[in-house]
Design an enzyme around this catalytic site. Sequence first.
Site, short mmCIF file in Angstrom:
data_model
loop_
_atom_site.label_atom_id
_atom_site.label_comp_id
_atom_site.label_asym_id
_atom_site.label_seq_id
_atom_site.Cartn_x
_atom_site.Cartn_y
_atom_site.Cartn_z
N ASP A 102 -1.94 77.20 -21.42
CA ASP A 102 -2.27 78.50 -21.12
C ASP A 102 -1.56 79.68 -22.22
OD1 ASP A 102 -0.92 80.60 -18.97
OD2 ASP A 102 -0.57 78.35 -17.62
N ASP A 208 -2.99 83.99 -19.66
CA ASP A 208 -2.13 84.86 -19.17
C ASP A 208 -2.38 86.10 -19.23
OD1 ASP A 208 -0.12 84.48 -17.20
OD2 ASP A 208 0.94 85.48 -18.14
N GLU A 266 -6.63 85.66 -17.13
CA GLU A 266 -6.06 86.26 -15.55
C GLU A 266 -6.25 87.90 -15.76
OE1 GLU A 266 -1.85 85.84 -13.30
OE2 GLU A 266 -1.63 86.59 -15.84
N HIS A 343 -0.02 79.26 -9.38
CA HIS A 343 1.57 79.07 -9.43
C HIS A 343 2.14 79.94 -8.80
CE1 HIS A 343 0.44 80.45 -12.24
NE2 HIS A 343 1.19 81.18 -13.19
N ASP A 344 1.52 81.17 -8.50
CA ASP A 344 1.69 82.64 -8.87
C ASP A 344 1.78 82.75 -6.39
OD1 ASP A 344 2.84 83.17 -10.60
OD2 ASP A 344 0.97 84.08 -11.71
O1 TEU Z 1 0.98 86.26 -13.94
C1 TEU Z 1 0.68 87.88 -13.68
C2 TEU Z 1 0.88 88.64 -12.63
O2 TEU Z 1 -0.02 89.79 -12.68
C3 TEU Z 1 0.79 88.03 -11.04
O3 TEU Z 1 0.33 87.19 -10.34
C4 TEU Z 1 2.83 88.13 -11.27
O4 TEU Z 1 2.84 86.80 -10.38
C5 TEU Z 1 2.94 89.14 -10.58
O5 TEU Z 1 2.56 90.36 -10.87
C6 TEU Z 1 4.39 88.99 -9.89
O6 TEU Z 1 4.87 90.40 -9.30
C7 TEU Z 1 0.88 86.28 -15.04
C8 TEU Z 1 1.44 84.38 -14.46
O7 TEU Z 1 0.98 84.01 -13.87
C9 TEU Z 1 3.11 84.56 -13.72
O8 TEU Z 1 3.51 83.20 -13.50
C10 TEU Z 1 3.84 84.90 -14.77
O9 TEU Z 1 5.33 85.52 -14.37
C11 TEU Z 1 3.57 86.41 -15.46
O10 TEU Z 1 2.36 86.41 -15.98
C12 TEU Z 1 4.46 86.91 -16.53
O11 TEU Z 1 3.65 86.06 -17.56
#
Ligand code: TEU
Length: 585
Positions: A102, A208, A266, A343-344
């Site tokens: 990542d 990310d 992403e 994971h989100d």
């Molecule tokens: O996620 C970025 C993101 O825009 C979203 O999926 C996030 O979960 C959401 O905005 C929360 O409100 C990435 C990562 O996948 C996430 O786990 C991190 O928390 C985030 O970036 C910050 O690095």
Amino acid sequence: MANETLPKWWKEATVYQIYPASFKDSNGDGLGDIPGISSKLDYIRDLGVNVIWICPFYKSPQYDMGYDIADYQDVHAPYGSKADVDALIAGTHARGMKIIFDLVVNHTSHEHAWFQESRRSRDSPKRDWYMWRPAKVVDGKRVPPNNWRSNFGGSVWEWDEPTQEYYLHYFAVQQPDLNWENPVVRKAVYATAVNYWLDKGVDGFRIDTVNMYSKFLDFPDAAVVDPSTPWQPADKYYSNGPRLHEFLKEMHRECFSKYDVVSIGECPNTPNFKDVLPFVSTQEKELDMVIQFDLASLDHGGGELRLWRRDWKLHLFKAITEDAQILAIPEHDAWCTTYLENHDQARSVSRFGSDAPQFRVQSAKMLATYLLTLSGTPIVYQGEELGMVNMPRSWDVEKEYKDLNTVDYMRELRRIAGDDKDMLEKGIYSAQMTARDHSRTPMQWDSSPNAGFTTAKQTWMRVNDSFTEINAAAQEQDGSSVLAFYRTLLKLRHTYKQLFIYGSFELSEPDNEDTMTFIKRHEEDNALVLLNFTKDDQPFVVPSRFKGRPELLISNLPTAQKHVLRPYEARIYINHDAKTMTNGV
Ligand code: TEU
């Protein structure tokens, strides 16, 4: 030009995503670790995937589970050592798989040496490595430069008392945004976070928040949608700033172009196909594919709390799918990803299928059929291959859920709901459906205490009560399990790769809200995919565009009825004389 004339290993890849904290604990401290991942590489290979993506394991104070990185080249000590990481890379390669990491370089941790130096004084040589701005004064009071709300609540600006300026953080206060305008910063990022690992043999990155690097430097105020708070959602400003594509081209040139690696960016807040194409078109030389958010947001409502919507519509699910599939057609010379979980996100069976006991297995297999028959690179999230489900509704959200996003959500919910019990209940229900925590519970390996995830009594996050029923060991023994179905489907995906990976996508009945029907086609051959997204029987017809005599390739039920799909049934037909076999099943 047919797409298969441009074969790439990453087009034929299936990615398995691993969340280190919750995959496997090797040293009995209740937290997953790198040696734990190494110990399960055979399981991953046997699933039939060929790339693993490891979420951040770097040195980090863990305010956001490692997405706040304090040192790009060091390892979070409870996860293991640098030698453990080297062993994981070697072990993955030894099994014929690739491994990607990542890459989190929109922001660092506030504990990163760069930020420590940057905040030391206004004259620091690294002051300009982050986004510092003076306060505004309104009615004699100090206020941040604008009204944007951070992704984890409050202002995106944090006041720094010693140097009397604000710094920008799109996410937590402990995640200051780097200043990508500064070429020295970009160089440092490429050298320490990217090429350092590519030189070690890592096969690429999931990147990310890749579209947040370039900021709108005038920082305009966002429209006020919630007058009860000074902090307004600024989705349209967080992403896709004016210099973004220039930065991505540079990163490609300085990093990815020098290796045979994959880049998966992403890409939040970018729903339109025409805006996505520039990121992933081969000739633009930026990224190989992106992770879009449209499907993942489909069941979130609008408003500050984005409450869960039970009434999400299948016709939109299909339209979003079609939009991404178009990226993979030969004319576009681009590629896409397909995923239902990460994971989100909460567990897909609980959101898009049904986790009721009578439908759980069936709907997990139906969703697997969707995921693994489309073009693009599928990403399977740990536990998805077992049909893992959301945490039980009886669990107390404020006690058992650990994610800072959920903590912020509950704070906001209580503020907005006040004494409104109905609102509070709706909000809590929404967290029970969509919180990021659902995917972060420990992996369910077997039915022993704590699901075989750890020998410790206490786990960093509570194990989902479902582990006695849903676990890998039980499914290994059961030919009709979700796991067995994934393994078979992954074999079929490769056997018929001209159809499933490279074939065109033709959606039938786009407005049908109960079933999804599509054809994957390659020359004279075609596959018909039938998916029932409901708990009721649904009629179906074989579309006239399907050529040849349909032969059942696989189904998630032992018997198939002629004109009816049973609840959550999934079937794939191919034409009887399909010639696309490339290797034995
Ligand atoms: O996620 C970025 C993101 O825009 C979203 O999926 C996030 O979960 C959401 O905005 C929360 O409100 C990435 C990562 O996948 C996430 O786990 C991190 O928390 C985030 O970036 C910050 O690095």
